[in-house]
Motif scaffolding. Structure first.
Motif, PDB file in Angstrom:
ATOM      1  N   VAL A 247      11.525  -3.202 -50.846  1.00 53.38           N
ATOM      2  CA  VAL A 247      12.353  -2.612 -51.909  1.00 53.38           C
ATOM      3  C   VAL A 247      11.724  -2.880 -53.272  1.00 53.38           C
ATOM      4  O   VAL A 247      11.671  -1.984 -54.119  1.00 53.38           O
ATOM      5  CB  VAL A 247      13.812  -3.124 -51.842  1.00 53.38           C
ATOM      6  CG1 VAL A 247      14.595  -2.717 -53.078  1.00 53.38           C
ATOM      7  CG2 VAL A 247      14.502  -2.613 -50.585  1.00 53.38           C
ATOM      8  N   VAL A 248      11.204  -4.082 -53.471  1.00 52.28           N
ATOM      9  CA  VAL A 248      10.555  -4.397 -54.752  1.00 52.28           C
ATOM     10  C   VAL A 248       9.343  -3.485 -54.965  1.00 52.28           C
ATOM     11  O   VAL A 248       9.171  -2.895 -56.033  1.00 52.28           O
ATOM     12  CB  VAL A 248      10.159  -5.892 -54.823  1.00 52.28           C
ATOM     13  CG1 VAL A 248       9.237  -6.176 -55.993  1.00 52.28           C
ATOM     14  CG2 VAL A 248      11.413  -6.767 -54.908  1.00 52.28           C
TER      15      VAL A 248
ATOM     16  N   LEU B  15      22.192   0.682 -51.537  1.00 53.12           N
ATOM     17  CA  LEU B  15      21.517   1.972 -51.346  1.00 53.12           C
ATOM     18  C   LEU B  15      20.009   1.794 -51.228  1.00 53.12           C
ATOM     19  O   LEU B  15      19.364   2.423 -50.391  1.00 53.12           O
ATOM     20  CB  LEU B  15      21.843   2.926 -52.496  1.00 53.12           C
ATOM     21  CG  LEU B  15      23.232   3.552 -52.476  1.00 53.12           C
ATOM     22  CD1 LEU B  15      23.538   4.225 -53.817  1.00 53.12           C
ATOM     23  CD2 LEU B  15      23.366   4.547 -51.337  1.00 53.12           C
ATOM     24  N   ARG B  16      19.442   0.955 -52.059  1.00 53.45           N
ATOM     25  CA  ARG B  16      17.990   0.733 -52.027  1.00 53.45           C
ATOM     26  C   ARG B  16      17.548   0.157 -50.683  1.00 53.45           C
ATOM     27  O   ARG B  16      16.554   0.598 -50.115  1.00 53.45           O
ATOM     28  CB  ARG B  16      17.570  -0.204 -53.159  1.00 53.45           C
ATOM     29  CG  ARG B  16      17.590   0.451 -54.515  1.00 53.45           C
ATOM     30  CD  ARG B  16      17.309  -0.560 -55.606  1.00 53.45           C
ATOM     31  NE  ARG B  16      17.246   0.079 -56.909  1.00 53.45           N
ATOM     32  CZ  ARG B  16      17.535  -0.548 -58.039  1.00 53.45           C
ATOM     33  NH1 ARG B  16      17.913  -1.829 -58.039  1.00 53.45           N
ATOM     34  NH2 ARG B  16      17.453   0.095 -59.194  1.00 53.45           N
TER      35      ARG B  16
ATOM     36  N   PHE C  76      15.308   2.218 -47.978  1.00 56.11           N
ATOM     37  CA  PHE C  76      14.035   1.641 -47.555  1.00 56.11           C
ATOM     38  C   PHE C  76      13.963   1.617 -46.028  1.00 56.11           C
ATOM     39  O   PHE C  76      12.958   2.006 -45.436  1.00 56.11           O
ATOM     40  CB  PHE C  76      13.835   0.234 -48.134  1.00 56.11           C
ATOM     41  CG  PHE C  76      12.562  -0.400 -47.660  1.00 56.11           C
ATOM     42  CD1 PHE C  76      11.345  -0.050 -48.225  1.00 56.11           C
ATOM     43  CD2 PHE C  76      12.575  -1.316 -46.626  1.00 56.11           C
ATOM     44  CE1 PHE C  76      10.162  -0.605 -47.767  1.00 56.11           C
ATOM     45  CE2 PHE C  76      11.395  -1.884 -46.157  1.00 56.11           C
ATOM     46  CZ  PHE C  76      10.189  -1.525 -46.730  1.00 56.11           C
ATOM     47  N   GLU C  77      15.040   1.189 -45.388  1.00 52.31           N
ATOM     48  CA  GLU C  77      15.050   1.158 -43.922  1.00 52.31           C
ATOM     49  C   GLU C  77      14.913   2.562 -43.337  1.00 52.31           C
ATOM     50  O   GLU C  77      14.162   2.763 -42.388  1.00 52.31           O
ATOM     51  CB  GLU C  77      16.340   0.506 -43.402  1.00 52.31           C
ATOM     52  CG  GLU C  77      16.326  -0.997 -43.489  1.00 52.31           C
ATOM     53  CD  GLU C  77      17.496  -1.628 -42.767  1.00 52.31           C
ATOM     54  OE1 GLU C  77      17.242  -2.436 -41.854  1.00 52.31           O
ATOM     55  OE2 GLU C  77      18.658  -1.318 -43.101  1.00 52.31           O
ATOM     56  N   ILE C  78      15.631   3.518 -43.901  1.00 49.65           N
ATOM     57  CA  ILE C  78      15.594   4.892 -43.389  1.00 49.65           C
ATOM     58  C   ILE C  78      14.185   5.477 -43.485  1.00 49.65           C
ATOM     59  O   ILE C  78      13.693   6.092 -42.548  1.00 49.65           O
ATOM     60  CB  ILE C  78      16.608   5.781 -44.145  1.00 49.65           C
ATOM     61  CG1 ILE C  78      18.039   5.380 -43.753  1.00 49.65           C
ATOM     62  CG2 ILE C  78      16.363   7.261 -43.871  1.00 49.65           C
ATOM     63  CD1 ILE C  78      19.119   5.989 -44.644  1.00 49.65           C
ATOM     64  N   ILE C  79      13.541   5.252 -44.608  1.00 48.41           N
ATOM     65  CA  ILE C  79      12.236   5.879 -44.845  1.00 48.41           C
ATOM     66  C   ILE C  79      11.075   5.104 -44.212  1.00 48.41           C
ATOM     67  O   ILE C  79      10.184   5.692 -43.619  1.00 48.41           O
ATOM     68  CB  ILE C  79      11.972   6.031 -46.359  1.00 48.41           C
ATOM     69  CG1 ILE C  79      12.992   6.989 -46.976  1.00 48.41           C
ATOM     70  CG2 ILE C  79      10.557   6.540 -46.625  1.00 48.41           C
ATOM     71  CD1 ILE C  79      12.945   7.043 -48.485  1.00 48.41           C
ATOM     72  N   TYR C  80      11.097   3.788 -44.336  1.00 52.66           N
ATOM     73  CA  TYR C  80       9.897   2.999 -44.029  1.00 52.66           C
ATOM     74  C   TYR C  80       9.954   2.166 -42.757  1.00 52.66           C
ATOM     75  O   TYR C  80       8.917   1.682 -42.307  1.00 52.66           O
ATOM     76  CB  TYR C  80       9.558   2.086 -45.208  1.00 52.66           C
ATOM     77  CG  TYR C  80       9.245   2.856 -46.470  1.00 52.66           C
ATOM     78  CD1 TYR C  80       8.016   3.501 -46.621  1.00 52.66           C
ATOM     79  CD2 TYR C  80      10.166   2.952 -47.501  1.00 52.66           C
ATOM     80  CE1 TYR C  80       7.715   4.214 -47.772  1.00 52.66           C
ATOM     81  CE2 TYR C  80       9.876   3.665 -48.660  1.00 52.66           C
ATOM     82  CZ  TYR C  80       8.655   4.291 -48.789  1.00 52.66           C
ATOM     83  OH  TYR C  80       8.365   4.999 -49.926  1.00 52.66           O
TER      84      TYR C  80
END
Length: 127
Positions: free
Chosen positions: A48-49, A79-80, A84-88
């Protein structure tokens, strides 16, 4: 499952603190959480960072009549992590990421937060 939920909550706590305390370092936030942070939590935090600009841009595009800077820190942080989990993170189904995000939002804020989080993240499922 329990282990990952705990990791998400720890990641939430660290990222929340980083967001509200701009001067804080990642290391000081790890210490503030004061217990061992799992590798999964660290990967969420680091991810996320590192990807925050990309994630924030994508979130901003999905927010109708809102902008990211108008959203509360709890919701923004949840949300972040979820996006992040959804995309990466390939081994986390999008529905699981969304359900976990809703639960964390409810735990650290209120039920309305969960509904808001669900509404925003479900827009990423339609792509």
């Amino acid at each position: 499952m329990e282990e990952r939920r705990h990791a998400r909550e720890k990641a939430f706590q660290v990222l929340y603190q980083l967001d509200i305390n701009q001067d804080a370092s990642l290391e000081s936030m790890y210490e503030a959480v004061d217990e061992d942070i799992s590798q999964y939590a660290k990967s969420l935090i680091q991810g996320v960072v590192e990807k925050r600009g990309i994630i924030d841009k994508q979130l901003d595009e999905k927010l109708e009549n809102w902008s990211l800077n108008r959203i509360g820190t709890v919701e923004k942080t949840v949300l972040r992590i979820a996006l992040f989990e959804i995309i990466y993170i390939e081994d986390v189904p999008s529905k699981v990421a969304i359900n976990e995000a809703v639960e964390i939002a409810k735990r650290f804020n209120e039920d309305k937060s969960g509904k808001f989080i669900n509404g925003v993240l479900s827009k990423f499922m339609q792509e």
